[in-house]
Write a protein that holds these residues in place. Structure first.
Motif, PDB file in Angstrom:
ATOM      1  N   GLU A  98      19.451  32.069   5.506  1.00 53.05           N
ATOM      2  CA  GLU A  98      20.442  32.751   6.331  1.00 53.05           C
ATOM      3  C   GLU A  98      20.694  34.164   5.807  1.00 53.05           C
ATOM      4  O   GLU A  98      20.234  34.546   4.721  1.00 53.05           O
ATOM      5  N   ASN A  99      21.469  34.936   6.580  1.00 58.21           N
ATOM      6  CA  ASN A  99      21.693  36.344   6.252  1.00 58.21           C
ATOM      7  C   ASN A  99      22.967  36.588   5.449  1.00 58.21           C
ATOM      8  O   ASN A  99      23.386  37.736   5.293  1.00 58.21           O
ATOM      9  N   SER A 100      23.583  35.558   4.950  1.00 59.03           N
ATOM     10  CA  SER A 100      24.810  35.688   4.156  1.00 59.03           C
ATOM     11  C   SER A 100      24.600  35.093   2.775  1.00 59.03           C
ATOM     12  O   SER A 100      23.770  34.198   2.577  1.00 59.03           O
ATOM     13  N   VAL A 101      25.355  35.613   1.809  1.00 58.91           N
ATOM     14  CA  VAL A 101      25.313  35.068   0.456  1.00 58.91           C
ATOM     15  C   VAL A 101      25.920  33.672   0.448  1.00 58.91           C
ATOM     16  O   VAL A 101      26.974  33.440   1.052  1.00 58.91           O
ATOM     17  N   GLN A 102      25.262  32.752  -0.221  1.00 60.99           N
ATOM     18  CA  GLN A 102      25.781  31.404  -0.395  1.00 60.99           C
ATOM     19  C   GLN A 102      26.295  31.243  -1.825  1.00 60.99           C
ATOM     20  O   GLN A 102      25.810  31.899  -2.751  1.00 60.99           O
ATOM     21  N   SER A 103      27.266  30.374  -2.009  1.00 61.21           N
ATOM     22  CA  SER A 103      27.768  30.050  -3.337  1.00 61.21           C
ATOM     23  C   SER A 103      27.882  28.541  -3.439  1.00 61.21           C
ATOM     24  O   SER A 103      28.531  27.903  -2.602  1.00 61.21           O
ATOM     25  N   TRP A 104      27.250  27.959  -4.462  1.00 64.90           N
ATOM     26  CA  TRP A 104      27.156  26.512  -4.613  1.00 64.90           C
ATOM     27  C   TRP A 104      27.848  26.060  -5.904  1.00 64.90           C
ATOM     28  O   TRP A 104      27.685  26.674  -6.948  1.00 64.90           O
ATOM     29  N   HIS A 105      28.558  24.947  -5.796  1.00 63.12           N
ATOM     30  CA  HIS A 105      29.220  24.346  -6.953  1.00 63.12           C
ATOM     31  C   HIS A 105      28.750  22.907  -7.114  1.00 63.12           C
ATOM     32  O   HIS A 105      28.582  22.177  -6.127  1.00 63.12           O
ATOM     33  N   ILE A 106      28.550  22.493  -8.371  1.00 64.20           N
ATOM     34  CA  ILE A 106      28.237  21.100  -8.678  1.00 64.20           C
ATOM     35  C   ILE A 106      29.343  20.566  -9.579  1.00 64.20           C
ATOM     36  O   ILE A 106      29.542  21.041 -10.702  1.00 64.20           O
ATOM     37  N   SER A 107      30.070  19.571  -9.086  1.00 70.95           N
ATOM     38  CA  SER A 107      31.120  18.944  -9.891  1.00 70.95           C
ATOM     39  C   SER A 107      30.505  18.112 -11.007  1.00 70.95           C
ATOM     40  O   SER A 107      29.401  17.570 -10.875  1.00 70.95           O
ATOM     41  N   ARG A 158      26.513  27.288 -16.255  1.00 72.27           N
ATOM     42  CA  ARG A 158      27.735  27.406 -15.464  1.00 72.27           C
ATOM     43  C   ARG A 158      27.778  26.305 -14.426  1.00 72.27           C
ATOM     44  O   ARG A 158      26.845  25.492 -14.325  1.00 72.27           O
ATOM     45  N   SER A 159      28.829  26.277 -13.601  1.00 72.33           N
ATOM     46  CA  SER A 159      28.966  25.220 -12.597  1.00 72.33           C
ATOM     47  C   SER A 159      28.924  25.750 -11.163  1.00 72.33           C
ATOM     48  O   SER A 159      28.893  24.955 -10.227  1.00 72.33           O
ATOM     49  N   THR A 160      28.921  27.079 -10.981  1.00 68.91           N
ATOM     50  CA  THR A 160      28.898  27.672  -9.642  1.00 68.91           C
ATOM     51  C   THR A 160      27.915  28.836  -9.641  1.00 68.91           C
ATOM     52  O   THR A 160      27.986  29.703 -10.526  1.00 68.91           O
ATOM     53  N   VAL A 161      27.024  28.865  -8.652  1.00 72.61           N
ATOM     54  CA  VAL A 161      25.989  29.900  -8.640  1.00 72.61           C
ATOM     55  C   VAL A 161      25.792  30.426  -7.231  1.00 72.61           C
ATOM     56  O   VAL A 161      25.934  29.700  -6.246  1.00 72.61           O
ATOM     57  N   GLN A 162      25.441  31.713  -7.136  1.00 74.03           N
ATOM     58  CA  GLN A 162      25.194  32.348  -5.846  1.00 74.03           C
ATOM     59  C   GLN A 162      23.714  32.280  -5.472  1.00 74.03           C
ATOM     60  O   GLN A 162      22.845  32.183  -6.340  1.00 74.03           O
ATOM     61  N   ASN A 202      30.265  15.827  -6.349  1.00 73.62           N
ATOM     62  CA  ASN A 202      30.232  16.672  -5.159  1.00 73.62           C
ATOM     63  C   ASN A 202      29.381  17.918  -5.396  1.00 73.62           C
ATOM     64  O   ASN A 202      29.596  18.656  -6.355  1.00 73.62           O
ATOM     65  N   ILE A 203      28.409  18.153  -4.532  1.00 73.06           N
ATOM     66  CA  ILE A 203      27.639  19.401  -4.498  1.00 73.06           C
ATOM     67  C   ILE A 203      28.018  20.083  -3.190  1.00 73.06           C
ATOM     68  O   ILE A 203      27.784  19.539  -2.109  1.00 73.06           O
ATOM     69  N   ARG A 204      28.602  21.276  -3.271  1.00 73.40           N
ATOM     70  CA  ARG A 204      29.229  21.855  -2.086  1.00 73.40           C
ATOM     71  C   ARG A 204      29.071  23.358  -2.019  1.00 73.40           C
ATOM     72  O   ARG A 204      28.907  24.039  -3.025  1.00 73.40           O
ATOM     73  N   SER A 205      29.186  23.849  -0.792  1.00 77.27           N
ATOM     74  CA  SER A 205      29.363  25.274  -0.577  1.00 77.27           C
ATOM     75  C   SER A 205      30.772  25.660  -0.987  1.00 77.27           C
ATOM     76  O   SER A 205      31.732  24.949  -0.709  1.00 77.27           O
ATOM     77  N   GLU A 206      30.896  26.834  -1.618  1.00 78.47           N
ATOM     78  CA  GLU A 206      32.218  27.371  -1.933  1.00 78.47           C
ATOM     79  C   GLU A 206      32.749  28.259  -0.815  1.00 78.47           C
ATOM     80  O   GLU A 206      33.884  28.732  -0.902  1.00 78.47           O
ATOM     81  N   ASN A 207      31.951  28.506   0.211  1.00 79.75           N
ATOM     82  CA  ASN A 207      32.489  29.092   1.441  1.00 79.75           C
ATOM     83  C   ASN A 207      33.220  27.953   2.144  1.00 79.75           C
ATOM     84  O   ASN A 207      32.603  26.987   2.595  1.00 79.75           O
ATOM     85  N   TRP A 208      34.547  28.061   2.254  1.00 84.80           N
ATOM     86  CA  TRP A 208      35.330  26.865   2.577  1.00 84.80           C
ATOM     87  C   TRP A 208      35.208  26.436   4.033  1.00 84.80           C
ATOM     88  O   TRP A 208      35.368  25.263   4.342  1.00 84.80           O
ATOM     89  N   TYR A 231      33.996  22.737   4.832  1.00 86.30           N
ATOM     90  CA  TYR A 231      34.818  21.913   5.716  1.00 86.30           C
ATOM     91  C   TYR A 231      34.003  21.336   6.861  1.00 86.30           C
ATOM     92  O   TYR A 231      34.249  20.209   7.305  1.00 86.30           O
ATOM     93  N   LEU A 232      33.018  22.093   7.322  1.00 88.29           N
ATOM     94  CA  LEU A 232      32.192  21.655   8.448  1.00 88.29           C
ATOM     95  C   LEU A 232      30.843  21.083   8.013  1.00 88.29           C
ATOM     96  O   LEU A 232      29.897  21.080   8.785  1.00 88.29           O
ATOM     97  N   GLY A 233      30.756  20.597   6.768  1.00 91.30           N
ATOM     98  CA  GLY A 233      29.624  19.753   6.440  1.00 91.30           C
ATOM     99  C   GLY A 233      28.645  20.233   5.401  1.00 91.30           C
ATOM    100  O   GLY A 233      27.727  19.475   5.056  1.00 91.30           O
ATOM    101  N   GLN A 234      28.769  21.464   4.857  1.00 90.66           N
ATOM    102  CA  GLN A 234      27.789  21.923   3.873  1.00 90.66           C
ATOM    103  C   GLN A 234      28.181  21.431   2.484  1.00 90.66           C
ATOM    104  O   GLN A 234      28.605  22.176   1.617  1.00 90.66           O
ATOM    105  N   GLN A 235      28.002  20.154   2.311  1.00 86.14           N
ATOM    106  CA  GLN A 235      28.262  19.491   1.037  1.00 86.14           C
ATOM    107  C   GLN A 235      27.622  18.114   1.075  1.00 86.14           C
ATOM    108  O   GLN A 235      27.272  17.596   2.141  1.00 86.14           O
ATOM    109  N   PHE A 236      27.453  17.513  -0.084  1.00 82.74           N
ATOM    110  CA  PHE A 236      27.023  16.118  -0.165  1.00 82.74           C
ATOM    111  C   PHE A 236      27.388  15.610  -1.547  1.00 82.74           C
ATOM    112  O   PHE A 236      27.969  16.343  -2.372  1.00 82.74           O
ATOM    113  N   TYR A 237      27.070  14.343  -1.818  1.00 82.50           N
ATOM    114  CA  TYR A 237      27.392  13.741  -3.112  1.00 82.50           C
ATOM    115  C   TYR A 237      26.123  13.264  -3.799  1.00 82.50           C
ATOM    116  O   TYR A 237      25.229  12.706  -3.158  1.00 82.50           O
TER     117      TYR A 237
END
Length: 541
Positions: A428-437, A467-471, A491-497, A501-507
């Motif tokens: 995609e054309n936007s920066v993503q930020s991912w977190h792994i709990s 680290r725990s969150t990466v772009q 939880n592995i998730r997008s930090e764009n909320w 909220y609309l599904g860019q996450q999983f476990y």
């Protein structure tokens, strides 16, 4: 009644000592309420903790036990999660919908958390119902134990900057927009510690050095941080001491935390502290004040400009952030004593974000799977072996191709003590930020285009930051190495909320057949039970 309270306290202390040993513990009581706030000059409904926005700071020392009793006085369920706190062997305490039952209105839940083998800068936030856009976030500082060397002299002071984009619109209106399948508008501004332009003053003594801990607690945008006329020495990233590079500005992506040292070595006056949005056509900017104690002059000159759309400079900066191999971490042994680059990953998982329309509504997905929460937390369903809540393999380990997507309670399986490679691929054309709990991971590489096996030739296998969150930059990839040494449902998730909220996450279910407390704790005795787990019990004590 008094005897009942005494019994409850005794049981709580037995639980703490039985699980977490004799390490010190710190007790907090938090009252969650609605309240009027005016961060951008407009009245809106905020979520307060003990009447505060942002919430109270948490200070702890490595291995401390943090006992937080949360009373929910909202009209809706509520949960708090602890960004970067690893919850060793204890994923139920992570406070996300896949692990923990929400706290019902008028009820309370006591979190029992140990900051096991951790140091550094983290934060907490509300994880349900887009509450993050209303407040209830705060800072967490985990200090090194006495006698554990820290690779810089003790600073004169230690400041927190919780920065983030902000909407004037109330969170429940934003939530309804998302649930209707619509995109959110652009944020209205940026806050520092819950305040807008010029709302904070940080007083420093001439010639002294101060630590600034910066976290991006926003919902939508990368931020750039800078201080007029001053440089910043980076010393820590999300629990890892770093090579002490000097920067004039620093990109802080969604969910990330940094520590920098700033020396008050300029002429005595006031200076702008500036935070502005990054990679946005419209630039949002806010300021605070760095005030020299002997200053008789306010801020002057234009607000220092920062980088805007340029990706290359941000990528270059990201590659300069490396781990300090000789510094001690939470233990006295050097951080470089773990040679991650000599370990061959057992397998590679490739995760691609996407923005499919499903059933006529905008959703977001990982490898085509758009997460929807089941009626029972995944962790409880797994522990009690409740059928029909989730299926392992409901999300593939590589992108399936195509632009479609499907709704599911996404769970990916993994084995305890696996060492794996994960590649985040962003088309995609936007920066993503991912977190792994539950984990820190090594950021071994990032670059533009399609990741291939040949991309490994550019990996940093010596001193990559942990680290725990990466772009992940637009139309680019980021690769990490991670040792799966923490059993649980993570939880592995997008930090764009909005995307989260609309599904860019999983476990990620990190599994062992062992039932020993050595490997994983069961859900606590005070665990809330909901959905198909209602009425069940977890422990004999």
């Amino acid at each position: 009644m008094r005897d009942s309270c005494k019994v409850s306290i005794v049981l709580l202390l037995v639980l703490i000592n039985g699980v977490f040993g004799d390490n010190p513990y710190r007790f907090f009581t938090w009252k969650i309420t609605y309240g009027d706030i005016y961060p951008l000059g407009v009245k809106q409904q905020g979520i307060l903790i003990n009447g505060q926005f942002p919430g109270p700071h948490i200070d702890a020392v490595t291995n401390d036990n943090i006992i937080i009793s949360v009373f929910n006085h909202l009209r809706e369920p509520f949960l708090i999660s602890w960004n970067g706190v690893q919850q060793r062997k204890n994923s139920y305490q992570d406070g996300v919908i896949g692990t923990t039952c929400p706290i019902p209105p008028g009820k309370n839940f006591t979190y029992i958390i140990q900051v096991k083998d951790q140091i550094g800068s983290f934060y907490y936030f509300p994880s349900l119902a887009f509450h993050k856009a209303a407040g209830a976030f705060g800072a967490i500082r985990v200090w090194s134990r006495p006698r554990i060397p820290v690779p810089f002299p003790s600073p004169e002071g230690d400041f927190w900057l919780l920065a983030g984009d902000w909407y004037k619109t109330n969170h429940y209106v934003l939530r309804r927009l998302l649930e209707a399948g619509r995109n959110l508008p652009f944020p209205d501004g940026v806050l520092i510690n819950g305040r807008g332009w010029g709302g904070n003053t940080f007083t420093v003594q001439p010639g002294k050095t101060y630590r600034f801990r910066i976290s991006n607690v926003g919902t939508a945008t990368t931020l750039n941080f800078r201080i007029q006329g001053h440089t910043m020495k980076l010393v820590e990233v999300e629990g890892s001491h770093t090579i002490q590079n000097v920067y004039t500005s620093l990109d802080v992506h969604l969910g990330q935390s940094y520590s920098v040292l700033v020396t008050a070595n300029q002429a005595p006056q006031d200076y702008y502290i500036v935070v502005s949005s990054r990679f946005t056509r419209k630039i949002l900017t806010t300021t605070s004040i760095l005030h020299y104690s002997n200053s008789r002059r306010g801020v002057s000159g234009p607000v220092p400009s920062g980088p805007t759309l340029n990706i290359a400079s941000s990528l270059f900066q990201a590659r300069t952030i490396k781990r300090n191999l000789t510094a001690s971490g939470p233990r006295p042994n050097p951080q470089g004593s773990y040679h991650y680059g000599l370990i061959k990953p057992a397998r590679t998982i490739i995760l691609a974000n996407s923005a499919p329309w499903i059933n006529g509504k905008q959703r977001y997905a990982v490898n085509g799977a758009s997460f929807v929460a089941p009626d029972t937390p995944l962790k409880l369903a797994d522990y009690f072996k409740i059928p029909g809540v989730f299926n392992l393999g409901s999300i593939p380990t590589s992108p399936p191709g195509g632009n479609g997507g499907y709704l599911t309670a996404s769970v990916m399986g993994a084995n305890f003590r696996e060492f794996i490679e994960i590649v985040f691929q962003n088309w995609e054309n936007s920066v993503q930020s991912w977190h792994i709990s539950g984990y820190s991971f090594f950021v071994v590489g990032m670059d533009g285009g399609q990741w291939t096996q040949g991309s490994r030739s550019k990996y940093n296998l010596r001193d990559a930051v942990s680290r725990s969150t990466v772009q992940v930059y637009p139309r680019a990839w980021t690769a990490i190495y991670i040792a799966l040494d923490n059993v649980g449902m993570w939880n592995i998730r997008s930090e764009n909320w909005a995307r989260q909220y609309l599904g860019q996450q999983f476990y990620l279910r990190v599994y062992t057949s062992s039932t020993s407390y050595r490997d994983e704790y069961p859900p606590p005795k005070n665990a809330l039970m909901c959905g198909r787990a209602r009425g069940r019990h977890t422990r004999p004590f």
